[in-house]
Design a protein around this motif. Structure first.
Motif, PDB file in Angstrom:
ATOM      1  N   ALA A  15       0.874  -1.436   0.077  1.00  0.00           N
ATOM      2  CA  ALA A  15      -0.374  -0.385   0.165  1.00  0.00           C
ATOM      3  C   ALA A  15       0.974   1.170   0.196  1.00  0.00           C
ATOM      4  O   ALA A  15       2.498   1.615   1.238  1.00  0.00           O
ATOM      5  CB  ALA A  15      -0.734  -0.670   0.614  1.00  0.00           C
ATOM      6  N   ALA A  16       0.455   1.894  -1.005  1.00  0.00           N
ATOM      7  CA  ALA A  16       1.760   3.337  -1.081  1.00  0.00           C
ATOM      8  C   ALA A  16       0.315   4.808  -0.944  1.00  0.00           C
ATOM      9  O   ALA A  16      -1.123   4.327  -1.334  1.00  0.00           O
ATOM     10  CB  ALA A  16       2.433   3.070  -1.648  1.00  0.00           C
ATOM     11  N   ARG A  22       3.695  11.382  -9.115  1.00  0.00           N
ATOM     12  CA  ARG A  22       4.754  10.968  -8.825  1.00  0.00           C
ATOM     13  C   ARG A  22       5.787  11.657  -6.990  1.00  0.00           C
ATOM     14  O   ARG A  22       6.934  10.203  -7.699  1.00  0.00           O
ATOM     15  CB  ARG A  22       5.369  11.939  -9.686  1.00  0.00           C
ATOM     16  N   THR A  23       5.313  11.886  -6.335  1.00  0.00           N
ATOM     17  CA  THR A  23       5.850  11.913  -5.609  1.00  0.00           C
ATOM     18  C   THR A  23       5.119  10.610  -4.116  1.00  0.00           C
ATOM     19  O   THR A  23       3.742  10.450  -3.871  1.00  0.00           O
ATOM     20  CB  THR A  23       5.478  13.492  -4.509  1.00  0.00           C
ATOM     21  N   VAL A  24       5.320  10.169  -4.373  1.00  0.00           N
ATOM     22  CA  VAL A  24       5.520   8.966  -3.119  1.00  0.00           C
ATOM     23  C   VAL A  24       5.924   9.547  -1.302  1.00  0.00           C
ATOM     24  O   VAL A  24       6.967   9.975  -1.036  1.00  0.00           O
ATOM     25  CB  VAL A  24       6.420   7.519  -3.348  1.00  0.00           C
ATOM     26  N   LEU A  25       4.264   9.472  -0.953  1.00  0.00           N
ATOM     27  CA  LEU A  25       4.525  10.092   0.235  1.00  0.00           C
ATOM     28  C   LEU A  25       5.096   8.942   1.313  1.00  0.00           C
ATOM     29  O   LEU A  25       5.421   8.801   2.283  1.00  0.00           O
ATOM     30  CB  LEU A  25       3.161  10.908   0.799  1.00  0.00           C
ATOM     31  N   SER A  26       4.775   7.660   1.134  1.00  0.00           N
ATOM     32  CA  SER A  26       5.042   6.265   1.875  1.00  0.00           C
ATOM     33  C   SER A  26       4.574   4.816   0.765  1.00  0.00           C
ATOM     34  O   SER A  26       3.788   5.204  -0.523  1.00  0.00           O
ATOM     35  CB  SER A  26       3.188   6.134   3.071  1.00  0.00           C
ATOM     36  N   SER A  27       5.235   4.313   1.687  1.00  0.00           N
ATOM     37  CA  SER A  27       5.019   3.056   0.515  1.00  0.00           C
ATOM     38  C   SER A  27       5.427   1.865   1.847  1.00  0.00           C
ATOM     39  O   SER A  27       6.390   1.854   2.866  1.00  0.00           O
ATOM     40  CB  SER A  27       6.152   2.226  -0.200  1.00  0.00           C
ATOM     41  N   CYS A  28       4.131   1.292   2.125  1.00  0.00           N
ATOM     42  CA  CYS A  28       4.634   0.168   2.938  1.00  0.00           C
ATOM     43  C   CYS A  28       4.452  -1.346   2.591  1.00  0.00           C
ATOM     44  O   CYS A  28       3.656  -1.537   1.220  1.00  0.00           O
ATOM     45  CB  CYS A  28       3.924  -0.031   4.124  1.00  0.00           C
ATOM     46  N   LEU A  63      -1.186   5.476   5.366  1.00  0.00           N
ATOM     47  CA  LEU A  63      -1.962   7.161   5.244  1.00  0.00           C
ATOM     48  C   LEU A  63      -1.020   7.354   7.209  1.00  0.00           C
ATOM     49  O   LEU A  63      -0.453   8.766   6.729  1.00  0.00           O
ATOM     50  CB  LEU A  63      -3.303   6.316   5.834  1.00  0.00           C
ATOM     51  N   GLU A  64      -1.333   6.789   7.402  1.00  0.00           N
ATOM     52  CA  GLU A  64      -0.230   6.766   8.944  1.00  0.00           C
ATOM     53  C   GLU A  64       1.159   7.746   8.308  1.00  0.00           C
ATOM     54  O   GLU A  64       1.964   8.743   8.918  1.00  0.00           O
ATOM     55  CB  GLU A  64      -0.371   6.213   9.777  1.00  0.00           C
ATOM     56  N   ASP A  65       1.547   7.285   7.640  1.00  0.00           N
ATOM     57  CA  ASP A  65       3.451   6.936   7.364  1.00  0.00           C
ATOM     58  C   ASP A  65       3.506   8.399   6.609  1.00  0.00           C
ATOM     59  O   ASP A  65       3.937   9.570   6.449  1.00  0.00           O
ATOM     60  CB  ASP A  65       4.182   6.638   6.998  1.00  0.00           C
ATOM     61  N   ALA A  66       2.098   8.424   5.568  1.00  0.00           N
ATOM     62  CA  ALA A  66       2.299   9.443   4.666  1.00  0.00           C
ATOM     63  C   ALA A  66       1.566  11.051   5.420  1.00  0.00           C
ATOM     64  O   ALA A  66       1.683  11.936   4.522  1.00  0.00           O
ATOM     65  CB  ALA A  66       1.049   9.237   3.821  1.00  0.00           C
TER      66      ALA A  66
END
Length: 291
Positions: A15-16, A22-28, A63-66
């Motif tokens: 999930a990301a 283009r900008t990856v806010l989080s990637s799990c 979502l939390e990481d972002a």
């Protein structure tokens, strides 16, 4: 635009959150490799069940990481193909539920096209992984056509199956590549198939069969197989199928740009052969970074 992206096509749940494409806010990622290694390959039913267990918590973590809430999302994207159908359905149904609950658009994504979209067109892309082997003419982000592909097994699948018979680990690409270092790639002549009337198409079933027969015959006769030489010979045969056809496709299109996507792009022999071929032809080569 903030998009929650879901991937469950095989044995990894991912999930990301991506902003503006283009900008990856989080990637799990939740990997199942250790579990499937016991079986020497992915077990579809187990993979699907593990996706069910992981997907909700992974989306929450993305979502939390972002640093975003659900209400700050603008769309939900999900892999719809290709992949193991049971595994794909887990992600698709979860994404449908999220999109419906939040009143957001649902964006279906062909994940091989997603790999290709990392580079600005036009270019020729060699897509080579455990389930896909294709040479694609990428004219724009939405206009693509397959110039050539495998008629049977994917290159990555062959690496996995040969490595499983050798007992050196799963996925097979990395162990086979490491084993091949320093090996004599001319020790074991292995077949490179040609498809009559379709010069950019490939076939790897003959290579897989010849390799397995070689391994089994050595075992039955009690003869020691030179494993580094065998792995190097196998890697050469795969590269000799992929690289010349990719270069022929690049010459045909005239874009001057070649990209490689998929897990098999990490193979050192294929990377070296492509780099040498592009140095000679003058084409620009774009390889994914190794992690």
């Amino acid at each position: 635009m903030n998009i929650l992206a879901i991937e469950s096509s095989c044995d990894d749940t991912a999930a990301a959150v991506v902003r503006d494409g283009r900008t990856v806010l989080s990637s799990c990622v939740s990997s199942q490799i250790e579990m499937h290694t016991v079986y020497g390959g992915v077990v579809p039913e187990i993979a699907s069940r593990k996706h069910v267990e992981a997907i909700s918590g992974l989306a929450e973590k993305a979502l939390e990481d972002a640093g975003l809430s659900k209400n700050e999302l603008d769309a939900v994207a999900v892999t719809y193909a290709p992949g193991l159908i049971g595994a794909v359905l887990v992600g698709v149904n979860f994404a449908k539920g999220v999109a419906m609950a939040l009143g957001l658009p649902l964006v279906p994504v062909h994940h091989v096209r997603g790999h290709i979209a990392a580079l600005e067109p036009p270019f020729v892309c060699l897509c080579v992984s455990g389930g896909t082997t294709a040479i694609v003419d990428v004219r724009s982000y939405t206009e693509m056509s397959v110039l050539g592909g495998t008629r049977d097994d994917a290159a990555g699948e062959c690496f996995d199956k040969v490595a499983r018979v050798l007992g050196i680990g799963y996925p097979g690409g990395g162990p086979m590549d490491r084993l091949a270092q320093g090996g004599d790639d001319g020790r074991y002549p292995l077949p490179v198939a040609h498809v009559s009337g379709a010069e950019l198409d490939m076939s790897f079933s003959g290579l897989k069969t010849a390799s397995l027969n070689l391994i089994h015959n050595s075992q039955q006769k009690g003869e020691a197989l030179d494993l580094p030489a065998f792995a190097a010979s196998f890697g050469k045969a795969v590269s000799d199928s992929l690289v010349p056809r990719t270069m022929a496709a690049a010459k045909r299109t005239g874009y001057g740009k070649i990209a490689v996507a998929g897990g098999v792009a990490a193979n050192s022999r294929i990377r070296a052969d492509l780099q040498a071929a592009c140095a000679q032809s003058g084409d620009r080569l774009f390889l994914p970074e190794l992690r």
